[in-house]
Design a protein around this motif. Sequence first.
Motif, short mmCIF file in Angstrom:
data_model
loop_
_atom_site.label_atom_id
_atom_site.label_comp_id
_atom_site.label_asym_id
_atom_site.label_seq_id
_atom_site.Cartn_x
_atom_site.Cartn_y
_atom_site.Cartn_z
N LYS A 360 0.81 -1.22 0.00
CA LYS A 360 0.00 0.00 0.00
C LYS A 360 0.85 1.27 0.00
CE LYS A 360 -3.90 -2.09 2.48
NZ LYS A 360 -4.78 -1.97 3.68
N GLY A 361 2.16 1.13 -0.06
CA GLY A 361 3.03 2.30 -0.08
C GLY A 361 3.35 2.84 1.30
N GLU A 362 3.07 2.08 2.35
CA GLU A 362 3.40 2.52 3.70
C GLU A 362 4.85 2.16 4.02
OE1 GLU A 362 -0.69 1.87 6.18
OE2 GLU A 362 0.33 0.07 5.43
N LEU A 363 5.47 2.98 4.87
CA LEU A 363 6.80 2.65 5.36
C LEU A 363 6.66 1.68 6.53
CD1 LEU A 363 9.85 3.18 5.19
CD2 LEU A 363 9.53 4.99 6.89
N GLU A 364 7.40 0.59 6.49
CA GLU A 364 7.31 -0.46 7.51
C GLU A 364 8.69 -0.68 8.13
OE1 GLU A 364 4.82 -4.26 7.25
OE2 GLU A 364 6.84 -4.98 6.80
N VAL A 365 8.75 -0.58 9.45
CA VAL A 365 9.99 -0.83 10.19
C VAL A 365 9.72 -1.97 11.17
CG1 VAL A 365 11.77 0.13 11.69
CG2 VAL A 365 10.64 1.59 10.00
N THR A 366 10.53 -3.01 11.11
CA THR A 366 10.37 -4.19 11.96
C THR A 366 11.57 -4.34 12.88
OG1 THR A 366 9.11 -5.30 10.20
CG2 THR A 366 9.96 -6.67 11.99
N VAL A 367 11.31 -4.47 14.16
CA VAL A 367 12.36 -4.73 15.16
C VAL A 367 12.14 -6.15 15.68
CG1 VAL A 367 13.39 -4.02 17.34
CG2 VAL A 367 12.45 -2.29 15.78
N GLU A 368 13.16 -7.00 15.50
CA GLU A 368 12.99 -8.43 15.79
C GLU A 368 14.16 -8.91 16.64
OE1 GLU A 368 11.83 -12.44 13.19
OE2 GLU A 368 12.46 -10.57 12.22
N ASP A 369 13.86 -9.81 17.59
CA ASP A 369 14.92 -10.43 18.40
C ASP A 369 14.53 -11.86 18.70
OD1 ASP A 369 13.87 -10.80 21.35
OD2 ASP A 369 13.12 -8.84 20.71
N ARG A 370 15.52 -12.64 19.12
CA ARG A 370 15.29 -14.06 19.46
C ARG A 370 15.46 -14.26 20.96
NH1 ARG A 370 12.31 -15.87 15.49
NH2 ARG A 370 13.25 -15.50 13.42
N GLY A 371 14.99 -13.30 21.74
CA GLY A 371 15.15 -13.35 23.19
C GLY A 371 14.07 -14.16 23.87
N CYS A 372 13.79 -13.79 25.11
CA CYS A 372 12.86 -14.58 25.93
C CYS A 372 11.41 -14.38 25.55
CB CYS A 372 13.08 -14.24 27.40
SG CYS A 372 12.78 -12.49 27.79
N GLY A 373 11.08 -13.30 24.83
CA GLY A 373 9.71 -13.08 24.41
C GLY A 373 8.78 -12.75 25.57
N PHE A 374 7.51 -12.55 25.26
CA PHE A 374 6.50 -12.25 26.27
C PHE A 374 5.12 -12.50 25.68
CE2 PHE A 374 7.55 -8.44 23.91
CZ PHE A 374 6.31 -7.90 23.58
N ASP A 375 4.11 -12.41 26.51
CA ASP A 375 2.73 -12.59 26.07
C ASP A 375 2.14 -11.23 25.75
OD1 ASP A 375 0.13 -13.21 25.59
OD2 ASP A 375 -0.29 -14.10 27.54
N GLU A 410 4.16 -9.35 17.67
CA GLU A 410 4.14 -10.80 17.55
C GLU A 410 5.21 -11.34 18.51
OE1 GLU A 410 4.84 -11.85 13.52
OE2 GLU A 410 3.28 -10.51 12.73
N SER A 411 4.78 -12.06 19.53
CA SER A 411 5.74 -12.57 20.51
C SER A 411 5.15 -13.77 21.24
CB SER A 411 6.11 -11.47 21.52
OG SER A 411 7.09 -11.94 22.43
N THR A 412 6.04 -14.69 21.57
CA THR A 412 5.67 -15.87 22.35
C THR A 412 6.75 -16.10 23.39
OG1 THR A 412 4.61 -16.85 20.41
CG2 THR A 412 5.11 -18.32 22.24
N PRO A 413 6.38 -16.34 24.63
CA PRO A 413 7.41 -16.59 25.65
C PRO A 413 8.39 -17.67 25.23
CG PRO A 413 5.26 -16.33 26.69
CD PRO A 413 5.02 -16.35 25.21
N GLY A 414 9.67 -17.33 25.27
CA GLY A 414 10.73 -18.27 24.90
C GLY A 414 11.07 -18.29 23.44
N CYS A 415 10.34 -17.54 22.60
CA CYS A 415 10.56 -17.59 21.15
C CYS A 415 10.85 -16.22 20.54
CB CYS A 415 9.35 -18.21 20.44
SG CYS A 415 9.03 -19.91 20.93
N GLY A 416 11.18 -15.24 21.33
CA GLY A 416 11.54 -13.94 20.78
C GLY A 416 10.33 -13.06 20.49
N SER A 417 10.63 -11.90 19.91
CA SER A 417 9.58 -10.92 19.65
C SER A 417 9.78 -10.31 18.28
CB SER A 417 9.61 -9.79 20.70
OG SER A 417 9.53 -10.34 22.01
N ARG A 418 8.68 -9.85 17.70
CA ARG A 418 8.70 -9.16 16.41
C ARG A 418 7.67 -8.03 16.48
NH1 ARG A 418 6.15 -9.58 11.26
NH2 ARG A 418 7.57 -9.10 9.54
N ILE A 419 8.17 -6.80 16.43
CA ILE A 419 7.30 -5.63 16.52
C ILE A 419 7.39 -4.86 15.21
CG2 ILE A 419 6.84 -3.48 17.76
CD1 ILE A 419 7.98 -4.76 20.24
N VAL A 420 6.23 -4.62 14.59
CA VAL A 420 6.16 -3.98 13.27
C VAL A 420 5.52 -2.60 13.43
CG1 VAL A 420 5.30 -4.17 10.91
CG2 VAL A 420 5.94 -6.23 12.17
N LEU A 421 6.19 -1.58 12.89
CA LEU A 421 5.68 -0.22 12.89
C LEU A 421 5.37 0.17 11.45
CD1 LEU A 421 8.35 1.43 15.23
CD2 LEU A 421 6.25 0.26 15.89
#
Length: 595
Positions: A360-375, A410-421
């Motif tokens: 859609k022409g939007e700017l998307e920035v994703t911050v991702e890690d493979r840490g402990c994650g959260f709910d 997007e995050s699951t405990p023990g599987c990291g996190s993925r945050i999309v802006l």
Amino acid sequence: MAAPVNESDGMPEILRVLIVEDEESDAELAARELRRAGFQPVWNRVETEEAFLEHLGRSYDVILSDNRLPQFSAAQALSHVRALGSDIPFVVVSAAIGEEQAVALLRAGAADYLMKDRLSRLGEAIRHALEQKRLREQAQAAQDALRRLNEELERRIAERTVELEQANRSLAHELAERRRIEHVLRQSEAELERRVARRTSELKQSQERLRSLASELTLTEERERRRLAGELHDYLAQLLVLGRIKLQQIHQQISDQRAAAALKEVDQIFHDSLDYTRSVMAELAPPMLQEFGLASALCWLAERMRTHGLTVEVITQAVMPKPVEDHTVLLFQSVRELLFNVVKHAGTSQATVTVGCTPKGELEVTVEDRGCGFDPASVAMGHAGGQLKQFGLFSVRERMEAMGGCMMIESTPGCGSRIVLRVPCDPPEQAPDGAANRAAAHDDAGESKVPVIPLGQRPARVLLVDDHAMVREGLRRVLEHYDDLTVVGEAADGWEALEAMRSVRPDVVVMDVNMPRLDGIAATTRIKQEMPNMAVIGLSVVNTESMQEAMRAAGAAAFVSKECAASELYQAIQTALSPPACNGGARNGVTEPDR
């Protein structure tokens, strides 16, 4: 011991001030500055903890405190103020204070801190602190009013419940009365729904106003940081550079070893001061964000995060949409907060930042890690990650929604996190007409008054371009010592440089990078388009690798840091004017110091 109360008449605004200061003269200076700022200060001075506690129970509008006294300190005074639950603005005024200590005082509740040699900002700081206190009081009053309204609503609902129970008992005995009560109940329900709908609408409007205010506060903070960084660059950094240039000139003329060693020590002090100034400028407003956009700023941020033990990989698309300028600032701040969340909570030393474009022409920035994650649901409900983490994610979400974008977790405990802006972007700009954008061609024979003499048979002609007259004068004095160079003109910005270049026809242009109107990078690009064989030497206080690469890409033959101009500029000019440079093969490396 407290100083006598100063009761000046005729001032437009009375300000009751408690000054924690062991030097009465400094207290007098602060009071005088407050008068100059439009206040009528009524003040007391204390210098011991006992005297401070004695006066703390009195009514004051603001507290001014020196950072450290012989028997007392600003940190102790601030702890007493906060222990009493007082909301009096507390401003630290000190002759010397470290950055970490200043940040600790601000986090502990200080409204601001000033240096004693910068008291001209005292009135502005006091007004800002008083305004913040007023806003907090208004917010508290609004919360109290909302609480009272909720209590009133609950009371009415309780009363209505009693009425309904009485009506139900009556309905068991009188069927006719039941119909009447049912009609009353329908009316009551309709009224209640109307009130709930109105209150819901009011709450939504309040939420939108708070969201807008939060975004504006962030932008205001960033603008102020940019202003401070600009002040440091345009004044302090230039003065330090000029000082180093002059010291290096003096050093070349002194044969006495002890004097030369002393000058070298002073030069090292200037060097360290300039490095610290650059560091402060970068922390206040990353030059990469202002000069080269979001992608370059995120790469710079990734390098900075290494000092916090986090390795960040930045992945960007070749072509990206351009966000609104304010959106760029908010996006950068949001990514920085998310990366600090990774450092504090994720339990990992690696993260990835991806910048791209949606269909859609939007700017998307994703911050991702493979840490402990959260709910994510638990965070939204306030049960995970602690209050700081909740507030950080909430703040980022509010910023995105205020910009018309969104944040997805997007995050699951023990599987990291993925945050999309995601944020909307400006529509693509129409490519300008090349003829309109390119400098008009000039007839060399018709305009140039410079006689055509081979370069080896005359001094090389140099054009100095810098928006600071002091720096231009310092550079001119450096180059005047060389018989094979002559300075034929000066310019204060890129546009003036183009005009001067066409009129004086220099052999080499010494070009500052950061200038108003048209910066050095854009000016170098235009010069090389109009005169491909013209040699350009980049010059800047900010000597980052990205800045050097940008000048090389624009066509500069070399790049010299301003602080090294006295020792390196001449050699850079000689190298740029060597036959390979004159034949269109300019060397694009940084000139090595000629020690």
